[in-house]
Design a protein around this motif. Structure first.
Motif, PDB file in Angstrom:
ATOM      1  N   ARG A 145       0.826  -1.213   0.000  1.00 51.78           N
ATOM      2  CA  ARG A 145       0.000   0.000   0.000  1.00 51.78           C
ATOM      3  C   ARG A 145       0.860   1.263   0.000  1.00 51.78           C
ATOM      4  N   VAL A 146       1.991   1.213   0.688  1.00 52.96           N
ATOM      5  CA  VAL A 146       2.903   2.362   0.678  1.00 52.96           C
ATOM      6  C   VAL A 146       3.439   2.585  -0.739  1.00 52.96           C
ATOM      7  N   ILE A 147       3.902   1.528  -1.375  1.00 57.53           N
ATOM      8  CA  ILE A 147       4.426   1.653  -2.745  1.00 57.53           C
ATOM      9  C   ILE A 147       3.327   2.114  -3.695  1.00 57.53           C
ATOM     10  N   ASP A 148       2.126   1.575  -3.550  1.00 55.51           N
ATOM     11  CA  ASP A 148       1.006   2.011  -4.393  1.00 55.51           C
ATOM     12  C   ASP A 148       0.707   3.495  -4.198  1.00 55.51           C
ATOM     13  N   ALA A 149       0.742   3.956  -2.951  1.00 54.50           N
ATOM     14  CA  ALA A 149       0.471   5.376  -2.667  1.00 54.50           C
ATOM     15  C   ALA A 149       1.539   6.267  -3.292  1.00 54.50           C
ATOM     16  N   ILE A 150       2.787   5.861  -3.196  1.00 52.79           N
ATOM     17  CA  ILE A 150       3.865   6.647  -3.805  1.00 52.79           C
ATOM     18  C   ILE A 150       3.685   6.679  -5.322  1.00 52.79           C
ATOM     19  N   ASN A 151       3.432   5.520  -5.914  1.00 54.82           N
ATOM     20  CA  ASN A 151       3.244   5.469  -7.372  1.00 54.82           C
ATOM     21  C   ASN A 151       2.045   6.294  -7.822  1.00 54.82           C
ATOM     22  N   ALA A 152       0.996   6.347  -7.019  1.00 57.75           N
ATOM     23  CA  ALA A 152      -0.209   7.093  -7.387  1.00 57.75           C
ATOM     24  C   ALA A 152      -0.008   8.610  -7.264  1.00 57.75           C
ATOM     25  N   HIS A 153       0.764   9.053  -6.277  1.00 56.72           N
ATOM     26  CA  HIS A 153       0.844  10.489  -5.995  1.00 56.72           C
ATOM     27  C   HIS A 153       2.209  11.126  -6.280  1.00 56.72           C
ATOM     28  N   HIS A 154       3.267  10.335  -6.204  1.00 58.04           N
ATOM     29  CA  HIS A 154       4.618  10.849  -6.432  1.00 58.04           C
ATOM     30  C   HIS A 154       5.432   9.814  -7.204  1.00 58.04           C
ATOM     31  N   PRO A 155       4.997   9.419  -8.384  1.00 59.80           N
ATOM     32  CA  PRO A 155       5.680   8.321  -9.102  1.00 59.80           C
ATOM     33  C   PRO A 155       7.143   8.619  -9.431  1.00 59.80           C
ATOM     34  N   GLN A 156       7.481   9.885  -9.578  1.00 56.74           N
ATOM     35  CA  GLN A 156       8.850  10.248  -9.908  1.00 56.74           C
ATOM     36  C   GLN A 156       9.833   9.827  -8.829  1.00 56.74           C
ATOM     37  N   ILE A 157       9.366   9.659  -7.589  1.00 55.08           N
ATOM     38  CA  ILE A 157      10.273   9.299  -6.503  1.00 55.08           C
ATOM     39  C   ILE A 157      10.876   7.911  -6.720  1.00 55.08           C
ATOM     40  N   LEU A 158      10.093   6.987  -7.260  1.00 55.42           N
ATOM     41  CA  LEU A 158      10.580   5.619  -7.432  1.00 55.42           C
ATOM     42  C   LEU A 158      11.260   5.395  -8.774  1.00 55.42           C
TER      43      LEU A 158
END
Length: 178
Positions: A162-175
């Protein structure tokens, strides 16, 4: 990864477990600020609180947080009170994305009730203290960039997903890799 990922939330929310799993999956360094403080002081957090008090501990926490954020592009697990201080929020905002691992009081109590390593819960009514802290801190935690709920029956894998999904949904550039 392009920025630090910083996990915030109450004691018992799972910041260390989720942070370690995120670091493993992403191949990035993991920093637990509480563990770093203990290592530097050669004392446990309860010993630091007993000997030097909470304010001394909070000052060391801010120093350690600055150091690990400066190391860059890692996963950072903070102590429950770190985010409550505005200078720490600013440091985190400048160097990374903040993720609140949000747990209800029952989940937190289930996870911390038998641990004597929580100095702020060494009171006549530890459950009441935990609930008051959660009520006071939740509006401040809500200032985080992202919020991920973590329930009592959630596995480390489920919450990490869920953490990875949240990052990908809102701040995908971070990953994204550079």
């Amino acid at each position: 990864m392009r920025r630090n990922i910083v996990l915030i939330g109450m004691m018992g929310a799972g910041k260390t477990a989720i942070g370690a799993e995120l670091a493993r999956r992403l191949g990035r360094p993991f920093w637990d600020t509480d563990a770093e403080i203990e290592r530097a002081a050669a004392m446990t957090i309860p010993e630091i609180f007993a000997r030097d008090g909470e304010e001394f501990f909070r000052a060391r926490e801010s120093e350690v947080l600055s150091r690990v954020l400066a190391a860059g592009e890692g996963i950072v697990s903070t102590g429950g009170g770190a985010w409550t201080r505005e200078p720490n929020r600013q440091r985190i905002s400048d160097a990374g994305v903040s993720i609140w691992l949000d747990c209800d009081a029952d989940t937190l109590w289930h996870r911390v009730r038998s641990r004597p390593t929580r100095p702020l819960l060494q009171t006549a009514d530890p459950r009441g203290t935990l609930e008051r802290m959660l009520a006071e801190r939740s509006p401040i935690y809500a200032l985080a960039d992202l919020r991920v709920t973590a329930g009592r029956s959630d596995s480390i894998d489920d919450t990490t997903n869920r953490v990875i999904d949240a990052i990908n949904a809102h701040h995908p550039q971070i990953l994204e890799t550079k």
